[in-house]
Design an enzyme around this catalytic site. Structure first.
Site, mmCIF file in Angstrom:
data_model
loop_
_atom_site.group_PDB
_atom_site.id
_atom_site.type_symbol
_atom_site.label_atom_id
_atom_site.label_comp_id
_atom_site.label_asym_id
_atom_site.label_seq_id
_atom_site.Cartn_x
_atom_site.Cartn_y
_atom_site.Cartn_z
ATOM 1 N N GLN A 209 -0.145 1.322 -0.256
ATOM 2 C CA GLN A 209 -0.706 -0.021 -0.432
ATOM 3 C C GLN A 209 -0.982 -0.789 0.864
ATOM 4 O O GLN A 209 -2.040 -1.405 1.007
ATOM 5 C CB GLN A 209 0.256 -0.820 -1.310
ATOM 6 C CG GLN A 209 -0.204 -2.210 -1.690
ATOM 7 C CD GLN A 209 0.753 -2.830 -2.690
ATOM 8 O OE1 GLN A 209 0.729 -2.507 -3.867
ATOM 9 N NE2 GLN A 209 1.603 -3.726 -2.237
ATOM 10 N N GLU A 251 -5.356 -8.839 -0.194
ATOM 11 C CA GLU A 251 -4.528 -9.603 0.737
ATOM 12 C C GLU A 251 -5.191 -9.752 2.104
ATOM 13 O O GLU A 251 -4.532 -10.061 3.088
ATOM 14 C CB GLU A 251 -3.156 -8.952 0.881
ATOM 15 C CG GLU A 251 -2.393 -8.944 -0.429
ATOM 16 C CD GLU A 251 -0.919 -8.586 -0.276
ATOM 17 O OE1 GLU A 251 -0.467 -8.324 0.842
ATOM 18 O OE2 GLU A 251 -0.246 -8.567 -1.301
ATOM 19 N N ASP A 302 3.936 -0.463 3.236
ATOM 20 C CA ASP A 302 4.392 -0.694 1.870
ATOM 21 C C ASP A 302 3.739 0.404 1.042
ATOM 22 O O ASP A 302 2.544 0.341 0.743
ATOM 23 C CB ASP A 302 4.004 -2.079 1.352
ATOM 24 C CG ASP A 302 4.514 -2.306 -0.078
ATOM 25 O OD1 ASP A 302 5.179 -1.394 -0.622
ATOM 26 O OD2 ASP A 302 4.252 -3.388 -0.637
ATOM 27 N N GLU A 345 8.545 0.071 2.920
ATOM 28 C CA GLU A 345 8.865 -0.617 1.665
ATOM 29 C C GLU A 345 8.485 0.273 0.494
ATOM 30 O O GLU A 345 7.440 0.926 0.524
ATOM 31 C CB GLU A 345 8.069 -1.927 1.635
ATOM 32 C CG GLU A 345 8.237 -2.744 0.364
ATOM 33 C CD GLU A 345 7.377 -4.005 0.417
ATOM 34 O OE1 GLU A 345 7.160 -4.540 1.544
ATOM 35 O OE2 GLU A 345 6.907 -4.451 -0.640
ATOM 36 N N ASP A 372 11.465 -3.348 -2.962
ATOM 37 C CA ASP A 372 10.660 -4.416 -3.580
ATOM 38 C C ASP A 372 10.738 -4.230 -5.092
ATOM 39 O O ASP A 372 11.546 -4.865 -5.767
ATOM 40 C CB ASP A 372 9.224 -4.334 -3.047
ATOM 41 C CG ASP A 372 8.250 -5.245 -3.781
ATOM 42 O OD1 ASP A 372 8.697 -6.097 -4.552
ATOM 43 O OD2 ASP A 372 7.018 -5.103 -3.593
ATOM 44 N N LYS A 397 10.850 -12.203 -3.290
ATOM 45 C CA LYS A 397 9.661 -12.802 -3.889
ATOM 46 C C LYS A 397 10.144 -13.741 -4.988
ATOM 47 O O LYS A 397 10.723 -13.280 -5.985
ATOM 48 C CB LYS A 397 8.790 -11.725 -4.531
ATOM 49 C CG LYS A 397 8.081 -10.790 -3.580
ATOM 50 C CD LYS A 397 7.496 -9.643 -4.398
ATOM 51 C CE LYS A 397 6.449 -8.859 -3.639
ATOM 52 N NZ LYS A 397 6.076 -7.621 -4.386
HETATM 53 C C1 2PG Z 1 4.021 -6.029 -2.692
HETATM 54 C C2 2PG Z 1 3.198 -7.224 -3.077
HETATM 55 C C3 2PG Z 1 2.748 -8.044 -1.931
HETATM 56 P P1 2PG Z 1 2.059 -7.432 -5.370
HETATM 57 O O1 2PG Z 1 3.913 -4.960 -3.302
HETATM 58 O O2 2PG Z 1 4.853 -6.133 -1.805
HETATM 59 O O3 2PG Z 1 2.107 -7.282 -0.955
HETATM 60 O O4 2PG Z 1 2.127 -6.848 -3.886
HETATM 61 O O5 2PG Z 1 2.144 -8.912 -5.256
HETATM 62 O O6 2PG Z 1 0.766 -6.949 -5.932
HETATM 63 O O7 2PG Z 1 3.250 -6.865 -6.094
HETATM 64 MG MG MG Z 2 5.715 -4.136 -2.183
#
Ligand code: 2PG
Ligand code: MG
Length: 490
Positions: A209, A251, A302, A345, A372, A397
């Site tokens: 990603q 992003e 990530d 990540e 994450d 988050k």
């Molecule tokens: C992630 C996030 C932010 P998303 O995977 O860390 O980059 O992506 O908000 O789509 O989960």
């Molecule tokens: Mg992530």
């Protein structure tokens, strides 16, 4: 973080209360605002008492509806927050309540969540002191009554939680970072910045990603952004020279494999399909910008592996191959050996605990391994990871867990066990910059916002620049020192 009533924290020695500007409340219980208007203040209740909560549906950076909440407190001060939204979400996250009406925003409307705020959560916190964040948050969570906020929605709950913090901060005349962290919150985070994008944020051509730049060698936050911009610009030139697209992903990262066709552009798109090519391109861009990879700027990934994990295998569709968990660990270990990568990540899927343990045992002493989807900012999931020796860092988050209190609890637990916290935005964002203040207030040390293009990202970077200016010499940017407790190679 703050836990007592804010009013009592801002009393002068003589027992009088002072605002940020030093104005003194007069003894008859009235206070003059900066505009000179006089506000009557009932001494029996704090000026941070919640008087009004109002939610509305607004749009995020993908044109998808989200929840905005305004909280007004007794002094008349107002706080506003807008809830972010992920694309590569973990299945253990708090529920994002969507209307599901296919005739409206493809089912993604949030009118129900808005109604839950206006008719249920808002009334539940009326009369509560917004200065007591965990009281507000406990009431919100109890009112929902489910573990993952499935009844009223994590998006509904979070909007009220964050807006209450903003309202209390505004009421006592403090910037949010100072309100949250007091005089101890003064660290500008090291940003990890998306330069190349793939996965679900770039329509899935490169499987991984984010290919991120970590400006560990910068002397200050603002210098870090200069470095990021130089590398981003260099990457744009490299892609243009090879006839590849410089369109950006969700992003703001460059997504070279997302545009044009091979026959039309003559580009060898295979070069941009392979995940490892993206790592090499990033190193090339760092060098072209005049920096030393690993010294001035290191690499982060990530992988977001949950999203290509199917039936026990990691499916790298861009490379037309699948890997077992052991092979994935071996691949990432080799990359750590071969490239100046200091952070990975979600290198493995959200429930592949064995893989996580193996990867941590292999490289956890020399690279940051961030959970994450694995931890979803949840104390219980993080405790599982700590017990199993999985990962050594956690992404924070706020919308994964639904309240500011819960996010801060995760951050504290991480720190207590030597896990590094990284405050993070979502791929769906807005002008809301709460996380910038949270990162500084909590001295988190690191932040992940996305790239340095797209205004929903800049809202946070620019807020950090303002905070840096405001803190002046009192501010701290630790750079590579953030990583030293497990990276003796740096
Ligand atoms: C992630 C996030 C932010 P998303 O995977 O860390 O980059 O992506 O908000 O789509 O989960
Ligand atoms: Mg992530």
């Amino acid at each position: 973080m703050q836990s007592e009533r804010m009013d009592s924290r801002f009393r002068g020695n003589d027992g009088t209360k002072r605002g940020k500007d030093g104005t003194q409340r007069v003894s008859d219980g009235t206070k003059r605002g900066s505009d000179g208007t006089q506000r009557v203040n009932d001494n029996a209740e704090p000026s941070t008492t919640i008087r009004r909560v109002h939610a509305r549906e607004v749009l995020d950076s993908r044109g998808v509806p989200t929840v905005e909440v305004d909280v007004t407190v007794a002094s008349g001060a107002r706080g506003r927050a807008i809830v972010p939204s992920g694309a590569s979400t973990g299945r253990h996250e708090a529920l994002e309540f969507r209307d599901g009406d296919p005739d409206r925003y493809q089912g993604k409307g949030v009118r129900h969540a808005v109604r839950h705020v206006n008719e249920v959560l808002g009334p539940a916190v009326l009369g509560v002191d917004a200065g007591c964040q965990h009281e507000v948050d406990a009431i919100l969570v109890d009112t929902d009554g489910t573990a993952n906020l499935t009844r009223l929605g994590g998006n509904a709950v979070l909007g009220v939680s964050l807006a209450a913090a903003h309202a209390a901060a505004a009421c006592v005349g403090l910037p949010l970072y100072r309100y949250l962290g007091g005089s101890l919150g003064r660290e500008l985070p090291v940003p990890m910045v998306n330069i190349l994008s793939g996965g679900l944020h770039a329509r899935g051509i490169v499987d991984f990603q984010d290919f991120l730049l970590i400006p560990v060698g910068a002397q200050s936050f603002s210098d870090a952004l200069v470095m990021v911009r130089n590398v981003y610009h260099a990457m744009g030139k490299i892609l243009t020279a090879r006839g590849a697209s410089t369109l950006v992903a969700d992003e703001g990262g460059l997504a070279p494999a997302s545009g044009g066709s091979e026959s039309r552009t003559g580009v060898n798109r295979t070069e941009f399909y392979a995940n490892e090519s993206a790592v090499r391109l990033l190193i090339e861009a760092i060098e072209q910008a005049g920096y030393h990879p690993g010294e001035d700027a290191a690499l982060g990934l990530d992988v977001a592996a949950t999203h290509f994990y199917q039936d026990g295998r990691y499916r790298l569709s861009a490379e037309s191959r699948t890997l077992s968990s052991e092979e994935m660990v071996a691949l990432l270990t080799r990359w750590v050996d071969d490239y100046p990568i200091i952070s990975i990540e979600d290198g493995l899927a959200e429930d592949d605990w064995d893989g996580w343990q193996a990867l941590t045992a292999q490289v956890g002493n020399r690279v940051q391994l961030i959970g994450d989807d694995l931890f979803v900012t949840n104390v219980r999931r993080l405790q599982m990871g700590i017990a199993r020796g999985a990962a050594n860092a956690v992404l924070v988050k706020v919308n994964q867990v639904g309240t500011l209190t819960a996010a801060i609890a995760t951050l504290r637990l991480a720190r207590a066990h030597g896990y590094l916290p990284v405050v993070s935005a979502r791929s769906g964002e807005t002008e809301d910059a709460t996380i910038a203040d949270l990162a500084v207030g909590a001295n988190a040390g690191q932040i992940k916002i996305g790239s340095i293009t797209r205004s929903e990202r800049l809202a946070k970077y620019n807020q950090l620049l303002r905070i840096e200016e405001e803190l002046g010499a009192y501010g701290v940017y630790r750079g590579r020192k953030v990583f030293t407790h497990f990276l003796d190679t740096l």
